[in-house]
Design an enzyme around this catalytic site. Sequence first.
Site, PDB file in Angstrom:
ATOM      1  NE  ARG A 222      -3.786   2.387   0.822  1.00  0.00           N
ATOM      2  CZ  ARG A 222      -3.628   3.709   0.824  1.00  0.00           C
ATOM      3  NH1 ARG A 222      -2.471   4.250   0.450  1.00  0.00           N
ATOM      4  NH2 ARG A 222      -4.625   4.492   1.197  1.00  0.00           N
TER       5      ARG A 222
ATOM      6  CD  GLU B 132     -11.577   3.883  -1.275  1.00  0.00           C
ATOM      7  OE1 GLU B 132     -11.746   2.656  -1.404  1.00  0.00           O
ATOM      8  OE2 GLU B 132     -10.556   4.393  -0.787  1.00  0.00           O
TER       9      GLU B 132
ATOM     10  NE  ARG C 138      -3.824  -2.705   2.651  1.00  0.00           N
ATOM     11  CZ  ARG C 138      -4.660  -1.706   2.362  1.00  0.00           C
ATOM     12  NH1 ARG C 138      -5.172  -1.611   1.148  1.00  0.00           N
ATOM     13  NH2 ARG C 138      -4.983  -0.822   3.275  1.00  0.00           N
TER      14      ARG C 138
END
Length: 238
Positions: free
Chosen positions: A58, A66, A99
Amino acid sequence: MQKKNVILFLVFLLSITLYYLYVDNFTTTSNVIKHENIKVIRVLDGDTLELENKEKIRLLGINTPEKKTFLSNESTAFTKQLENKTVDVEVLEKDKYGRSLGYVFYNSLLINEEILKRGFAHLFVYEEDKYTSRLKSAEQYARENQLGLWKKSPNFGCIALTEFKHTEDGERCTNKERIILENFCTTLQVYLKDDATHDENITLSKGTFEKNFSCIFNDEGDSLYIWDEKGLLVFQRY
């Protein structure tokens, strides 16, 4: 005897200097994991990618749109150019989803910075690090040139933010955050969000819109963004 004391004093100073150099280096670099010359096998969205070692990265310091929101397809398409490319990665930490959080470099370019500079993301910083000033400058460039997310909608100026109460008196999450908007134009379908992933689709009829929120805006600093399908309507950062 005096010469011996001087030598001991110099040795002491050297020891102290080396100690602080070591501590500084340890605290600022010990958690950094570097992957050099590693291939990107898949881009999941504008700010998340997967490496050939199956690690998901990330991108730190940024937040891209989004899915199914303004410029989400364009943002993802830009980052997808990294697929099957060999990059360098600096991982600083892990998030709650497992992540890795870090920075990606391709052909000496800091990808986090390049995404911001083109307006395919806005700044999203919890703790500043050695790259933060570069990211801030990149976002400022995109804002000044109205690129990507910062492109003003033809309806820009229709919406006035007349009240933005981003703190809640007393305990948090008591539905006391408050936004009041005044729509001077026709009915608009808008998308409202903060720096993180709190978002909402809203229909703004002509006139006054009032809404309370709970646990959305960060007391220590956050932003309010409102877009319609054509671009930016409102931006407020504190």
